[in-house]
Each structure stands twice: as C-alpha cells, then as structure tokens.
Design a protein around this motif. Structure first.
Motif, PDB file in Angstrom:
ATOM      1  N   UNK A 149      45.654  28.913  37.287  1.00  0.00           N
ATOM      2  CA  UNK A 149      45.352  27.522  36.961  1.00  0.00           C
ATOM      3  C   UNK A 149      46.095  27.081  35.713  1.00  0.00           C
ATOM      4  N   UNK A 150      46.097  27.915  34.688  1.00  0.00           N
ATOM      5  CA  UNK A 150      46.817  27.596  33.456  1.00  0.00           C
ATOM      6  C   UNK A 150      48.298  27.367  33.728  1.00  0.00           C
ATOM      7  N   UNK A 151      48.896  28.265  34.509  1.00  0.00           N
ATOM      8  CA  UNK A 151      50.328  28.171  34.780  1.00  0.00           C
ATOM      9  C   UNK A 151      50.667  26.884  35.518  1.00  0.00           C
ATOM     10  N   UNK A 179      52.887  23.879  33.947  1.00  0.00           N
ATOM     11  CA  UNK A 179      54.155  23.587  34.624  1.00  0.00           C
ATOM     12  C   UNK A 179      54.267  22.102  34.949  1.00  0.00           C
ATOM     13  N   UNK A 180      53.183  21.513  35.433  1.00  0.00           N
ATOM     14  CA  UNK A 180      53.204  20.079  35.730  1.00  0.00           C
ATOM     15  C   UNK A 180      53.384  19.252  34.463  1.00  0.00           C
ATOM     16  N   UNK A 181      52.796  19.700  33.367  1.00  0.00           N
ATOM     17  CA  UNK A 181      52.979  18.990  32.105  1.00  0.00           C
ATOM     18  C   UNK A 181      54.424  19.046  31.633  1.00  0.00           C
ATOM     19  N   UNK A 200      42.077  24.932  33.201  1.00  0.00           N
ATOM     20  CA  UNK A 200      42.597  23.560  33.101  1.00  0.00           C
ATOM     21  C   UNK A 200      42.702  23.148  31.633  1.00  0.00           C
ATOM     22  N   UNK A 201      41.636  23.417  30.867  1.00  0.00           N
ATOM     23  CA  UNK A 201      41.664  23.045  29.457  1.00  0.00           C
ATOM     24  C   UNK A 201      42.758  23.799  28.707  1.00  0.00           C
ATOM     25  N   UNK A 234      53.105  24.488  27.899  1.00  0.00           N
ATOM     26  CA  UNK A 234      54.362  25.043  28.375  1.00  0.00           C
ATOM     27  C   UNK A 234      54.112  26.388  29.034  1.00  0.00           C
ATOM     28  N   UNK A 235      54.731  26.656  30.204  1.00  0.00           N
ATOM     29  CA  UNK A 235      54.461  27.909  30.917  1.00  0.00           C
ATOM     30  C   UNK A 235      54.782  29.161  30.118  1.00  0.00           C
TER      31      UNK A 235
END
Length: 285
Positions: free
Chosen positions: A101-103, A107-109, A183-184, A191-192
């Motif tokens: 989820x973090x990745x 990545x979308x950001x 998510x948070x 950044x990935x």
C-alpha cells in the motif's frame, strides 16, 4: 410578385453530450470509488507477474520456516510447530501488506497521478477508497492462497467453521488497519525510494511477536514486549479460534488475546484514518 416563405432557422446542434444530472452524492461517490477500484484491478491484468510475486513471497517464507527451521523449534505446551507457525504466517502476510500500500500511494504521488485525479470532477476520497478496496481484495486472495499452502504442509484447524470464519475476520481486520497505516505513511513519505526506510521498521515488529516463536522461550523484558505486540494479539487469538497449539496463559495480554485482537486494529484505525485524510487534504497547500 413571388412570395417567399420565411422558415425558422434550424437550431444549432453541438456534438457535446448532455451533462447528466446527478441523482445523489452517495451515488456519484460510489461510482467514482468503483472507477478507482477498477483502475487498480486493471494493474493485475497488465502486470500478472508482480501479482504472483506478491502471493508467492509469503508462501516461500512459510515453507522456509516450516521445512528448514521447524525441526529445531519447540512450542509452549507441546504440539506441532507447523500448526503453531501457519496462523502466525497468516498474521505476517496481513501485516506485510502495509508495504504494498505504501509503495502504490507513494508511486502515484511521485508521478503526479494523485494531483491529476484531484483536479478532475470526482469525489476526492474515491482515490483512497479505490486503493483500499483493491488492496483488501488482494489480501483476501493472498490469505486464501496461504490457507491452501498451510493445508498442503499439514496444517489443520480443529475448531468449528464459525470459529474459523471469526479467525479470518480478525486477520482481515488487522489488514484493514495496516492498509490505512500504509496509506498515511505513503502520503507522508511521498517517494518510493524512501519507502525502504520505513519497511525496515516492519521486520523488527514482526519478529518481536509470537508469530514465529512462543513468548515462553523469550527473555523477561522481550516477552513483555512480544505479548503486547498487536501482531501477537491477533496471532494468539487466531490460534485459539483455529484450535492450534501455542496458546499459553499466565499474563493479561495472552488471556485476553481475543479482546486485544479487536482493540489494537480499531485503535490503529482511529489514529491512521484521520491522519491519512488530513494529509490527503493538505497535499499541495
């Protein structure tokens, strides 16, 4: 004299489709959320190798511990180590979903995807909801694969079907809490390449729990830490519901593992959800 009939000028037509009148705000929100969910699910089709790798990794970990390390491990109160290990690996699989989820969020950001979607006429929260629904579906598939792998190496549950379903519900509740923590953290990291720094903290939390080893064999101070670990609460509760070995009382956390297996995820959700929503609203301000 010739009379000329004056006809009304034809109406000017445009190729633009009429704008639909929204029925309810909830209806638009559900439609937007489902669109974002389909976007995430489409990645499974386009990149099946990555999806298979995400499922295969916890299975390989299970085989490694069960077949190569299990012979030297003992279980408090006796019992087969495989039956002790498999529920713990279910918990680890749900907890490690946080990394995926973090990745995805970071990545979308980095690629500006989040900014583009936020500029569109859609519910802002639909992006996070779509991410969450897709990740939960992925976790259900991963958990089913792990259950099948557990059966293949000799694990069984010995309780009722209702108790087994309750154990699955506790595992998914933990995953839902880890989802919002991911998510948070993904929104904070941004950044990935920085995700790896956060991932290094997940492993110590996993190994200072009762997922792989019984707390009875741990030093006094480490035993206290392990028994209050949220992953230990879910692991102990799941073992109890499945009727697997390793459930030994003697301390408040172990004797109230079912209660803690519900309270810990709810506490994480109460903290992570508002913080993720606030961070998402504050992007680019």
């Amino acid at each position: 004299m010739t009379s000329v009939n004056t006809l009304p000028a034809p109406e000017k037509r445009t190729s633009a489709a009429p704008v639909p009148v929204p029925g309810t705000a909830l209806g638009w929100w559900l439609a937007d959320s489902w669109t974002m969910t389909r976007r995430e699910l489409a990645r499974w089709v386009r990149r099946p190798g990555l999806a298979l790798l995400n499922v295969a990794f916890p299975v390989l970990m299970l085989l490694l511990f069960a077949l190569f390390i299990g012979g030297s491990m003992t279980v408090a109160g006796g019992g087969d180590y495989t039956e002790f290990l498999v529920p713990g690996m279910f918990v680890i699989t749900m907890a490690f979903g946080l990394e995926g989820t973090m990745t995805a969020i970071s990545r979308d950001l980095e690629r500006g995807v989040v900014d583009r979607f936020r500029s569109m006429p859609m519910a802002p929260s639909a992006l996070l909801v779509g991410r969450g629904v897709a990740d939960m579906l992925d976790s259900v598939v991963g958990l089913l694969v792990m259950i099948g792998a557990g059966f293949l190496i000799g694990w069984r549950w010995h309780g009722s079907l209702t108790a087994a379903l309750a154990a699955v519900a506790l595992l998914l509740l933990l995953r839902f809490a880890m989802l919002w923590c991911g998510i948070w953290l993904g929104l904070v990291v941004g950044r990935p390449e920085l995700v790896m720094a956060v991932q290094m903290l997940v492993w110590p939390v996993a190994f200072t729990s009762s997922a792989f080893a019984s707390t009875e064999a741990m030093p006094g101070w480490l035993r206290v830490v392990a028994e209050w670990n949220p992953l230990s609460a879910t692991a102990t509760a799941v073992r109890e519901l499945f009727g697997n070995p390793g459930v030994v009382g003697g301390s408040w956390p172990t004797e109230n593992a079912l209660l803690l297996a519900v309270l810990w995820p709810l506490l994480l959700l109460a903290v992570a959800c508002p913080m993720a929503a606030a961070r998402f609203r504050g992007l680019n301000r």
